[in-house]
Design an enzyme around this catalytic site. Structure first.
Site, PDB file in Angstrom:
ATOM      1  N   ARG A   1       0.799  -0.986  -0.160  1.00 59.31           N
ATOM      2  CA  ARG A   1      -0.076  -0.064   0.097  1.00 59.31           C
ATOM      3  C   ARG A   1       0.901   1.140   0.004  1.00 59.31           C
ATOM      4  O   ARG A   1       0.555   2.245  -0.610  1.00 59.31           O
ATOM      5  CB  ARG A   1      -0.967  -0.118   1.340  1.00 59.31           C
TER       6      ARG A   1
ATOM      7  N   LYS B   1     -19.965 -16.593  -0.826  1.00 60.13           N
ATOM      8  CA  LYS B   1     -21.349 -16.619  -0.688  1.00 60.13           C
ATOM      9  C   LYS B   1     -22.109 -15.679  -1.903  1.00 60.13           C
ATOM     10  O   LYS B   1     -21.469 -14.697  -2.335  1.00 60.13           O
ATOM     11  CB  LYS B   1     -21.675 -15.850   0.227  1.00 60.13           C
TER      12      LYS B   1
ATOM     13  N   GLY C   1     -11.579  -8.317  -3.147  1.00 61.81           N
ATOM     14  CA  GLY C   1     -11.656  -9.692  -2.411  1.00 61.81           C
ATOM     15  C   GLY C   1     -10.436 -10.371  -2.490  1.00 61.81           C
ATOM     16  O   GLY C   1      -9.254 -10.004  -2.716  1.00 61.81           O
TER      17      GLY C   1
ATOM     18  N   GLY D   1     -13.494  -3.910  -0.610  1.00 62.82           N
ATOM     19  CA  GLY D   1     -14.810  -3.614  -0.618  1.00 62.82           C
ATOM     20  C   GLY D   1     -15.263  -2.299  -1.473  1.00 62.82           C
ATOM     21  O   GLY D   1     -16.289  -2.511  -2.020  1.00 62.82           O
TER      22      GLY D   1
HETATM   23  P1  AMP Z   1     -15.092 -13.508  -0.627  1.00 61.89           P
HETATM   24  O1  AMP Z   1     -14.616 -12.728   0.089  1.00 61.89           O
HETATM   25  O2  AMP Z   1     -16.518 -13.499  -0.907  1.00 61.89           O
HETATM   26  O3  AMP Z   1     -14.295 -13.442  -2.129  1.00 61.89           O
HETATM   27  O4  AMP Z   1     -14.699 -15.120  -0.289  1.00 61.89           O
HETATM   28  C1  AMP Z   1     -13.389 -15.499  -0.098  1.00 61.89           C
HETATM   29  C2  AMP Z   1     -13.468 -16.579   0.706  1.00 61.89           C
HETATM   30  O5  AMP Z   1     -14.134 -17.811  -0.048  1.00 61.89           O
HETATM   31  C3  AMP Z   1     -12.041 -17.362   0.903  1.00 61.89           C
HETATM   32  O6  AMP Z   1     -11.743 -17.299   2.148  1.00 61.89           O
HETATM   33  C4  AMP Z   1     -12.023 -18.894   0.545  1.00 61.89           C
HETATM   34  O7  AMP Z   1     -11.527 -19.634   1.370  1.00 61.89           O
HETATM   35  C5  AMP Z   1     -13.639 -19.067   0.337  1.00 61.89           C
HETATM   36  N1  AMP Z   1     -14.072 -20.142  -0.529  1.00 61.89           N
HETATM   37  C6  AMP Z   1     -13.759 -20.120  -1.962  1.00 61.89           C
HETATM   38  N2  AMP Z   1     -14.147 -21.491  -2.294  1.00 61.89           N
HETATM   39  C7  AMP Z   1     -14.799 -21.982  -1.345  1.00 61.89           C
HETATM   40  C8  AMP Z   1     -15.528 -23.349  -1.101  1.00 61.89           C
HETATM   41  N3  AMP Z   1     -15.450 -24.098  -1.829  1.00 61.89           N
HETATM   42  N4  AMP Z   1     -15.932 -23.661   0.416  1.00 61.89           N
HETATM   43  C9  AMP Z   1     -15.736 -22.851   1.175  1.00 61.89           C
HETATM   44  N5  AMP Z   1     -15.269 -21.640   1.170  1.00 61.89           N
HETATM   45  C10 AMP Z   1     -14.743 -21.301  -0.058  1.00 61.89           C
END
Ligand code: AMP
Length: 402
Positions: free
Chosen positions: A34, A205, A360, A383
Site C-alpha cells: 500500500r 457467498k 476480494g 470492498g
Molecule cells: P469472498 O471474500 O466472498 O471473495 O470469499 C473468499 C473466501 O471464499 C475465501 O476465504 C475462500 O476460502 C472461500 N471459499 C472459496 N471457495 C470455497 C469453497 N468451495 N468452500 C468454502 N469456502 C470457499
C-alpha cells in the site's frame, strides 16, 4: 481536476492515503504494497515543491479497545510506520501525535517544500467514522489542497475520506494517481471494454455477489462462477452438493440469474468437477462431478476439467474481470484451481487481454501466486472495488466532484 492541474508549488497538500499496512509482531511493516502504491502521487507532489501532510487509518482501533476502554495506541499508532515510510520515500517523515490538534497545525505550517508530515491514525477519533463536519474542518485546515489517493476507503463516508473534501473548492482538490487508476481500470472494463468480456466470480457467498452478478449480466459476454458460491447454483438446478457451502435462501435467486443470463445472451459456466473432503480442513481430497458430491462431502476446489474449460474461455477473451477465489486457496490442498486460473489470466494478459483483479481474496491469491505484475491492474480496494463494480456511487469519489 487532475493532479497535474493543481498549482501546489510551495503549498501544503493534505493527502488521504491508505497506509493500513499489515504489521509484524514487533510492529514493523510486513507488507508495504500500500505504501509503494501511493509513492507515485507523493513523489510527484514533492517534485512539484509541495509539502505533504499525510493522513490514514491503521486497523480498527475503535473495535479493539483496551480493557479500560482506551485506544490501544501501541498497536495502532501510525508512528509504527514512520521509519519504513521514510525509507521508501527516501526522506525523513515527521510525525504528529494528533491528527488535528495544535501540534498538527503548527507542524503543517512549519513544513518546507518537499517535507512530509504523517498524522496520527484518523480512527483514533470517533468523529472519523461519523464523517463529523467539525473534525473534518480541522483536518482541512492542515492543507491548502486536498488529494485523495485512498481507494480502499472511498466507499466510506468518513471525515478524512469524504467530509473533508467539502472544504476544498474543485480547483483545490484532486484524486491521486492510484485512485485515478483504480477508477479508470474499472470503467474501462465495464463501460468500454474490448470484447469478448469475461468475468470470473468466486468467493464464499452468492449473497455477497448478487449485485455484482446483476451488473455483469448487463455488461459481459461470459461469466465463470466458482468457489463456495457455485454450489448454490448447482443445487438450484437439481445437483447433489453434499455438505458444500450453500445458501438455501438464494436458490430461487440463482435460478433467476441463470434465466436472466439466457435472456441477455450471457453465457454462464459452473464447475464440472470438484475436489471434496468430509471436513473443512487442509487434507488431500477426492474428485467428484460437481453435481454428484456424496452426502458427507464438501467441495473445496474446482477440479481439472473445470480448470481446462474455464482456461479456454479466459484465453479467448479480450477483457477479464476476476473477483473472488475459486476454492479455499488458503489451504495448500485446495489452492490449485485458484492458482491455475491466476496463471491463465496472466497468460491471457501476455497475449494482449486487459485484466482487472477486482477486489476480494482473488487479489491476495494473485499476490501470493507471484503473478501480480503479470496482470493489467490489481485493485488495492477490496470492498471499495466490489461496490464500484456493482455500480454504486462511492462517497469518497462523489465528494471530489462536488
Ligand atoms: P469472498 O471474500 O466472498 O471473495 O470469499 C473468499 C473466501 O471464499 C475465501 O476465504 C475462500 O476460502 C472461500 N471459499 C472459496 N471457495 C470455497 C469453497 N468451495 N468452500 C468454502 N469456502 C470457499
Amino acid at each position: 481536476m487532475n493532479l497535474e492541474n493543481l498549482d501546489v508549488n510551495g503549498k501544503r497538500v493534505l493527502v488521504r492515503v491508505d497506509f493500513n499496512v499489515p504489521l509484524n509482531n514487533d510492529y514493523s511493516i510486513s507488507d508495504d504494497t500500500r505504501i509503494l502504491k501511493a509513492l507515485p502521487t507523493l513523489l510527484y507532489l514533492r517534485n512539484q515543491g509541495a509539502s505533504i501532510i499525510l493522513m490514514s487509518h491503521l486497523g480498527r482501533p475503535q473495535k479493539k479497545l483496551n480493557d479500560d476502554g482506551s485506544i490501544n495506541k501501541e498497536k495502532f499508532t501510525l508512528k509504527n510506520i514512520v521509519a519504513g515510510l521514510s525509507e521508501r520515500l527516501n526522506c525523513p517523515v515527521q510525525f504528529s501525535e494528533s491528527a488535528f490538534g495544535t501540534d498538527a497545525l503548527e507542524k503543517s505550517l512549519a513544513l518546507k517544500p518537499g517535507e512530509v508530515l504523517l498524522l496520527e491514525n484518523t480512527r483514533f477519533y470517533k468523529q472519523e467514522a461519523k464523517g463529523d463536519i467539525e473534525f473534518a474542518s480541522r483536518l482541512a485546515a492542515l492543507g491548502d489542497f486536498y488529494v485523495n489517493d485512498a481507494f480502499g476507503t472511498a466507499h466510506r463516508a468518513h471525515a478524512s475520506t469524504t467530509t473533508v473534501a467539502r472544504f476544498f473548492p474543485k480547483h483545490r482538490k484532486s484524486f491521486g494517481y492510484l485512485l485515478h487508476s483504480e477508477i479508470e481500470s474499472a470503467d474501462r472494463l465495464l463501460n468500454s471494454p474490448k470484447r469478448p468480456v469475461i468475468a470470473i466470480v468466486g468467493g464464499a457467498k452468492v449473497s455477497d455477489k448478487i449485485k455484482l452478478l446483476e451488473r455483469l449480466l448487463e455488461n459481459v459476454n461470459t461469466i465463470l462462477i466458482g468457489g463456495g458460491m457455485a454450489y448454490t447454483f448447482t443445487k438450484a438446478q437439481g445437483g447433489k452438493i453434499g455438505t458444500s457451502l450453500c445458501e438455501d435462501d438464494c436458490l430461487e435467486l440463482s435460478l433467476s440469474i441463470l434465466k436472466k443470463a439466457k435472456a441477455n445472451n450471457v453465457d454462464i459456466f459452473l464447475p464440472q468437477d470438484n475436489v471434496c473432503l468430509e471436513n473443512f480442513e487442509d487434507k488431500p481430497g477426492t474428485m467428484f462431478p460437481a453435481d454428484q458430491i456424496p452426502d458427507n462431502m464438501m467441495g473445496l476446489d474446482i477440479g481439472p476439467k473445470t480448470i481446462e474449460e474455464f482456461s479456454e474461455h479466459i484465453l479467448n477473451s479480450a477483457s477479464i474481470l476476476w473477483n473472488g477465489p475459486l476454492g479455499v486457496f488458503e489451504f495448500e490442498n485446495y489452492n490449485t484451481g485458484t492458482y491455475a486460473i491466476a496463471q491463465v489470466v496472466a497468460d491471457a494478459t501476455a497475449k494482449g487481454a486487459y485484466s482487472l483483479i477486482g477486489g476480494g481474496d482473488s487479489v491476495s491469491a494473485v499476490n501470493k501466486s507471484g503473478l501480480a505484475d503479470k496482470v493489467s491492474h490489481i485493485s488495492t480496494g477490496g470492498g471499495a472495488m466490489l461496490e464500484y463494480l456493482e455500480g454504486k456511487t462511492l462517497p469518497g469519489i462523489k465528494a471530489m466532484n462536488e
